[in-house]
Design an enzyme around this catalytic site. Structure first.
Site, mmCIF file in Angstrom:
data_model
loop_
_atom_site.group_PDB
_atom_site.id
_atom_site.type_symbol
_atom_site.label_atom_id
_atom_site.label_comp_id
_atom_site.label_asym_id
_atom_site.label_seq_id
_atom_site.Cartn_x
_atom_site.Cartn_y
_atom_site.Cartn_z
ATOM 1 N N HIS A 267 0.791 -1.231 0.000
ATOM 2 C CA HIS A 267 0.000 0.000 0.000
ATOM 3 C C HIS A 267 0.825 1.285 0.000
ATOM 4 O O HIS A 267 0.377 2.306 -0.511
ATOM 5 C CB HIS A 267 -0.974 0.009 1.187
ATOM 6 N N ASP A 268 2.032 1.275 0.527
ATOM 7 C CA ASP A 268 2.814 2.512 0.657
ATOM 8 C C ASP A 268 3.975 2.629 -0.324
ATOM 9 O O ASP A 268 4.898 3.425 -0.107
ATOM 10 C CB ASP A 268 3.351 2.650 2.086
ATOM 11 N N LYS A 271 5.342 6.031 -1.298
ATOM 12 C CA LYS A 271 6.120 6.863 -0.367
ATOM 13 C C LYS A 271 7.600 6.912 -0.711
ATOM 14 O O LYS A 271 8.333 7.754 -0.200
ATOM 15 C CB LYS A 271 5.942 6.371 1.069
ATOM 16 N N HIS A 296 1.275 10.007 -2.639
ATOM 17 C CA HIS A 296 1.888 8.676 -2.553
ATOM 18 C C HIS A 296 0.918 7.544 -2.875
ATOM 19 O O HIS A 296 1.302 6.551 -3.483
ATOM 20 C CB HIS A 296 2.533 8.460 -1.180
ATOM 21 N N HIS A 320 -6.190 3.320 0.674
ATOM 22 C CA HIS A 320 -6.063 3.279 2.130
ATOM 23 C C HIS A 320 -6.230 4.645 2.789
ATOM 24 O O HIS A 320 -6.331 4.719 4.021
ATOM 25 C CB HIS A 320 -4.730 2.632 2.552
ATOM 26 N N HIS A 321 -6.270 5.721 1.996
ATOM 27 C CA HIS A 321 -6.565 7.047 2.556
ATOM 28 C C HIS A 321 -7.921 7.577 2.082
ATOM 29 O O HIS A 321 -8.225 8.752 2.293
ATOM 30 C CB HIS A 321 -5.459 8.047 2.208
ATOM 31 N N ASP A 349 -4.141 0.439 8.522
ATOM 32 C CA ASP A 349 -3.121 1.464 8.311
ATOM 33 C C ASP A 349 -3.140 2.492 9.445
ATOM 34 O O ASP A 349 -2.089 2.848 9.985
ATOM 35 C CB ASP A 349 -3.375 2.152 6.971
#
Length: 407
Positions: A267-268, A271, A296, A320-321, A349
């Site tokens: 998921h990240d 970043k 990101h 996820h955000h 998260d």
């Protein structure tokens, strides 16, 4: 789940190249130059594809923007071996890519310093990656400039000076011969790379990967992301473990749980494009820094979306955000558009971030975490049913989130 290894290699290359922030094609240029030099040397088509893959992934041990700056701005950096060792460790644990590990291990070792017992083919491959990697460091600032084809001459002369010491003489000769052609350099421009790479990787039938292999590759992706900063260490793995457990408690089937775990691991990825000093800033972010952070999740979507067969996981990971009331990012999806998998990863998260040490605060206790999660539920951001799954055994959930080893 069946996906092509060539798609994964390109996606992994995209992720690694994000670390360059403004210059995100370094690995691709190294791969193309290495393959062209291998062709000049008369190496087989399979060996040319090997060199292309090795070039694409040679910097998989680099997560920090600070380290990347050293590698592209200094011809021979004293700390270069650290990322070589890390890259080897990552690759040798992923079966489809393990054959690249030793090449990556020695891709900053001088020709005269390579171990005497090293297989000659591996030694030449590693040294070729070193050579064209340094060519790119010397030339990258000129790509696209009107006098680009003139600037390349200084790079060719600089590399030739190191024959027999840093680089094998036969590799120097092959590079000087191949790089006489204008096409060698023009192929490195972004618009040509985008068309060329899938075709070149397609020379060799791509291996199809099943769920277990995809998971091992996802673990590699997450390790690269989590190595970016002490404050991101174990975050992806903690999110993945907690998300998997919440999916299991929700009664989802085993394959869906495994796919949610993979999405948590991935998921990240985006970043990697965020500068180290932003992730590690001890105080509030300004508007520009927040904007850098907010991109990101879309970067994650773009990288994973290029892997055919992983489209659903790409959306879960990139969401996820997102928030149930539609105020999240990057797509502003609402409750009627967010699948359960996305909602689970979002809760995992937030929970993992709250129990982890961050530059701007210490880890929160269980009671404070639950209070925050419920505030987010009341505001229409997080799914209350998923939070309830976490509360069924909150001690276990927090243990999974805090420490992958304990889990």
């Amino acid at each position: 789940m069946q996906i092509e290894l060539s798609d994964v290699v390109l996606a992994l290359s995209d992720a690694i190249d994000l670390v360059g922030i403004d210059d995100d094609k370094h690995g691709k240029r190294v791969g193309v130059m290495a393959a062209d030099c291998a062709h000049e040397l008369g190496w087989s088509e399979r060996e040319q594809v090997l060199m292309l893959n090795a070039g694409l992934l040679h910097d998989c041990g680099v997560s920090s923007t600070r380290v990347h700056h050293h590698l592209v701005s200094e011809f021979d950096w004293q700390g270069s071996q650290e990322h070589c060792l890390r890259g080897e460790a990552l690759l040798k644990n992923v079966a489809p890519l393990a054959h690249l590990a030793e090449i990556v291990r020695y891709h900053h070792t001088h020709w005269c310093d390579l171990p005497t017992g090293l297989d000659r083919a591996t030694a030449l491959a590693a040294n070729l990656i070193f050579l064209v990697d340094r060519v790119d460091a010397l030339t990258a600032a000129f790509y696209g400039a009107p006098d680009y084809l003139l600037k390349k001459e200084s790079s060719r002369l600089s590399i030739a000076e190191h024959s027999g010491q840093r680089f094998a003489p036969e590799l120097i000769e092959a590079f000087l011969s191949a790089s006489k052609r204008e096409s060698f350099w023009l192929n490195l421009e972004p618009r040509y790379l985008a068309h060329m790479l899938p075709q070149r990787l397609g020379r060799e039938a791509g291996a199809e990967l099943g769920l277990a292999a995809v998971r091992s590759l996802a673990m590699m992706f997450s390790a690269i992301v989590d190595a970016k900063s002490p404050f991101t260490a174990e975050h992806s793995e903690g999110v993945a473990r907690l998300a998997f457990d919440l999916a299991r408690v929700a009664g989802l089937d085993a394959e869906t749980c495994a796919r949610i775990e993979i999405a948590g691991l991935l998921h990240d990825i985006g970043k990697l494009r965020v500068a180290d000093e932003i992730l590690e800033k001890p105080g509030p972010l300004d508007a520009g820094q927040r904007a850098a952070i907010m991109r990101h999740s879309y970067e994650t979507y773009q990288i994973l979306g290029g892997i055919r067969g992983l489209e659903e996981i790409a959306l879960w990971a990139a969401s996820h955000h997102e928030k149930l009331d539609g105020s999240g990012y990057p797509f502003h999806l609402g409750s009627d558009e967010l699948p359960l998998a996305s909602r689970i990863i979002a809760v995992a998260d937030v929970c993992q971030a709250l129990v982890q040490d961050r530059p701007y605060r210490k880890p929160l206790g269980a009671e404070n975490v639950l209070d925050y999660l419920h505030e987010q539920r009341k505001e229409g951001h997080l799914d209350g049913d998923v939070i309830a799954l976490l509360e069924r055994d909150s001690a276990r959930s927090f243990a999974l989130a805090r420490c992958a080893q304990a889990a």
